[in-house]
Design an enzyme around this catalytic site. Structure first.
Site, PDB file in Angstrom:
ATOM      1  N   HIS A 133      18.697  86.184 -86.159  1.00  0.00           N
ATOM      2  CA  HIS A 133      17.831  85.829 -87.310  1.00  0.00           C
ATOM      3  C   HIS A 133      16.372  85.681 -86.878  1.00  0.00           C
ATOM      4  CE1 HIS A 133      21.605  84.832 -89.517  1.00  0.00           C
ATOM      5  NE2 HIS A 133      21.972  84.412 -88.321  1.00  0.00           N
TER       6      HIS A 133
ATOM      7  N   SER B 244      -8.875  98.975 -82.133  1.00  0.00           N
ATOM      8  CA  SER B 244      -9.298  98.924 -83.530  1.00  0.00           C
ATOM      9  C   SER B 244     -10.729  99.419 -83.615  1.00  0.00           C
ATOM     10  CB  SER B 244      -9.205  97.485 -84.037  1.00  0.00           C
ATOM     11  OG  SER B 244     -10.069  97.295 -85.139  1.00  0.00           O
TER      12      SER B 244
ATOM     13  N   LYS C 195      -8.791  94.033 -80.217  1.00  0.00           N
ATOM     14  CA  LYS C 195      -7.439  94.500 -80.544  1.00  0.00           C
ATOM     15  C   LYS C 195      -6.893  95.529 -79.560  1.00  0.00           C
ATOM     16  CE  LYS C 195      -5.110  93.907 -83.757  1.00  0.00           C
ATOM     17  NZ  LYS C 195      -5.228  94.340 -85.159  1.00  0.00           N
TER      18      LYS C 195
ATOM     19  N   GLU D 117       4.833 101.597 -83.176  1.00  0.00           N
ATOM     20  CA  GLU D 117       4.791 101.661 -84.640  1.00  0.00           C
ATOM     21  C   GLU D 117       5.135 103.070 -85.116  1.00  0.00           C
ATOM     22  OE1 GLU D 117       1.196  99.592 -86.257  1.00  0.00           O
ATOM     23  OE2 GLU D 117       0.980  98.994 -84.179  1.00  0.00           O
TER      24      GLU D 117
ATOM     25  N   LYS E  17      16.471 125.324 -92.136  1.00  0.00           N
ATOM     26  CA  LYS E  17      15.822 125.335 -90.825  1.00  0.00           C
ATOM     27  C   LYS E  17      14.652 124.354 -90.651  1.00  0.00           C
ATOM     28  CE  LYS E  17      16.516 129.802 -91.089  1.00  0.00           C
ATOM     29  NZ  LYS E  17      17.798 129.629 -91.800  1.00  0.00           N
TER      30      LYS E  17
HETATM   31  N1  ARG Z   1      16.169 134.265 -93.579  1.00  0.00           N
HETATM   32  C1  ARG Z   1      17.520 134.106 -94.027  1.00  0.00           C
HETATM   33  C2  ARG Z   1      17.963 132.647 -93.788  1.00  0.00           C
HETATM   34  O1  ARG Z   1      17.385 132.018 -92.981  1.00  0.00           O
HETATM   35  C3  ARG Z   1      18.428 134.999 -93.247  1.00  0.00           C
HETATM   36  C4  ARG Z   1      19.686 135.293 -93.950  1.00  0.00           C
HETATM   37  C5  ARG Z   1      19.415 136.149 -95.134  1.00  0.00           C
HETATM   38  N2  ARG Z   1      20.609 136.588 -95.740  1.00  0.00           N
HETATM   39  C6  ARG Z   1      20.618 137.107 -96.964  1.00  0.00           C
HETATM   40  N3  ARG Z   1      21.738 137.427 -97.438  1.00  0.00           N
HETATM   41  N4  ARG Z   1      19.512 137.271 -97.642  1.00  0.00           N
HETATM   42  O2  ARG Z   1      18.857 132.159 -94.425  1.00  0.00           O
END
Ligand code: ARG
Length: 470
Positions: A160, A287, A293, A300, A335
């Protein structure tokens, strides 16, 4: 909108190319270009397999390999021109190859971008998860070094955020080590999960051509401990599955939670109020207004970055929820979050190692904080238990002792023995020995406890474990 003839690889059935806006909207090369080395490795393995089964000649394979190597070198040197009109890393590389090598037209035989991107990403996960495991190990080693160098330092442990019981500083640091070691385990697990070769799954349903999936898998190192190839077992699952992305992002998010908790402890410890540690100048900032500071910015930011890592995980969960099988273009959005999770986690681990490795422990402040005898009030209750008092009663009695000390404004251990004995007859003349800190620590002997015997054991254990990295 002006109609342009289609020039992209899939352009055969189209009379017009995509709108400029659509190109801008749908391109992924601005972020997936970082998959280039893995894409090239995948294409080399795939073409080697095509030659192996006789779908292309050895000469064609060699020409493709030479072309891919040249392109790889150009990319590595930063000389390759990425073209957003060609959508993604896969088509950029294939088009560049086609310009150099006629046989490139055969490279995409029995392959789709769907199994290609799945392969690139599995290779990427194997590579980056290993990097994160190594960086975690380095941070753990920095932590162990600080623990060892300050192995005799005691601090109050907190619950705590109130002082609770004394612990060795190293015991607290080893709690962080346990957390980081589990993180490392999660990264290593991702490597295992990634170790299945998608190539040969095609767009969704494999191919009619007589390919050899095991050959390709071997070429790319998708093998088990005994060198046997591991190929994915269902073509539809292979192109639709994004579990691995989620597991990777989850491992990063979990590590981020740990970074943030460690960082928060360090922020508290480096404040004037605690002052258990001084953080290294190299990881602090000043600072612009207040000359005195020194702000714990690295900590952080470690705390802040964990929000981002959790966000990335959430993006992936939301992206895949309710998505029909199999591949849908939505999945291109898988991605950026994993790339960001990798970049930020790698940075966090380095910063954590640097911050911890460079901090100095303020032994005087730690000693002053842990000298408070109230930290051993529980030991006093245990004393009564050893003299036959039931714990609930003992807890109550010691509560009264604490109250008395507070009323008289004296530390617990300086209360007159007669006064204490009035509160319970089980208090003997030796009651005050409970407050001998060294003795109190030595009695915490069991596994997982903060006593000196365990500390020695844990130091030996971590030394061994972090040396081998196993
Ligand atoms: N740039 C696409 C991705 O990252 C690659 C796969 C594309 N596939 C498709 N059927 N258009 O998903």
């Amino acid at each position: 909108m002006a109609k342009k003839p289609s020039h992209v690889t899939w352009g055969g059935r189209f009379s017009a190319g995509p709108a400029e806006l659509m190109l801008k909207f749908s391109e992924s090369v601005s972020f997936d270009h970082r998959l280039a080395p893995f894409d090239i490795a995948g294409s080399k393995a795939h073409s080697a397999m095509l030659a192996h089964v006789g779908l292309i000649t050895a000469q064609e394979r060699d020409a493709i390999h030479a072309g891919l190597d040249a392109i790889g070198a150009e990319i590595a040197a930063g000389k390759f021109k990425w073209n957003v009109q060609l959508e993604d890393v896969h088509m950029n590389i294939e088009q560049a190859l086609t310009k150099r090598v006629p046989a490139a037209a055969k490279l995409h035989t029995a392959r789709s971008r769907n199994d290609q991107v799945a392969t690139d990403m599995r290779l990427w996960f194997k590579h980056t998860a290993a990097e994160l495991a190594d960086k975690t190990l380095a941070a753990e080693q920095a932590l162990l070094a600080v623990a060892e160098a300050n192995r005799d330092v005691l601090i109050p442990g907190y619950t705590h955020l109130q002082r609770a019981q004394p612990v060795y500083l190293a015991h607290h640091l080893f709690a962080w080590l346990e957390m980081l070691e589990r993180d490392r385990g999660r990264f290593l697990h991702v490597i295992e999960q990634a170790n299945w070769c998608p190539l040969g799954s095609g767009a969704i349903a494999g191919t009619t051509l007589p390919i050899d999936r095991e050959f390709t898998a071997k070429q790319l190192g998708f093998v088990d401990a005994r060198g046997r190839p591991q190929v994915s077992q269902n073509s539809m699952d292979t192109v639709a599955d994004r579990d691995l992305f989620i597991e990777f992002a989850a491992a990063c998010a979990m590590a981020g939670v740990h970074f943030s908790r460690i960082a928060e402890d360090l922020i508290l410890w480096s404040s004037t109020e605690f002052h258990f540690v001084d953080l290294p100048d190299a990881f602090c900032t000043g600072s612009s207004l207040m000359p005195q500071k020194k702000n714990p910015d690295s900590c952080e930011l470690l705390r802040g970055k964990s929000a981002r890592l959790q966000g990335n995980l959430h993006t992936l969960l939301t992206l895949t929820k309710g998505l029909p099988l199999t591949y849908n273009r939505d999945l291109q959005e898988d991605k950026p979050p994993v790339f960001d999770s990798f970049d930020q986690t790698a940075l966090c681990l380095e910063v954590l190692a640097g911050t911890i490795g460079g901090m100095t422990v303020r032994r005087d402040a730690c000693a002053a904080a842990v000298a408070d005898p109230a930290l051993l009030a529980t030991d006093l209750a245990d004393y009564l238990v050893e003299h036959g008092v039931p714990f609930r009663e003992a807890h109550h009695v010691v509560g009264a002792v604490v109250q008395l000390a507070e009323k008289n404004s004296v530390p617990l251990n300086l209360l007159p023995a007669e006064e204490v004995q009035k509160l319970h007859a089980a208090f003997g003349p030796d009651w005050v020995e409970v407050f001998n800190l060294e003795r109190a620590m030595a009695r915490r002997r069991g596994t997982g406890m903060p006593g000196p015997t365990q500390l020695r054991r844990q130091i030996a254990r971590w030394r061994k474990q972090l040396q081998s990295g196993k």
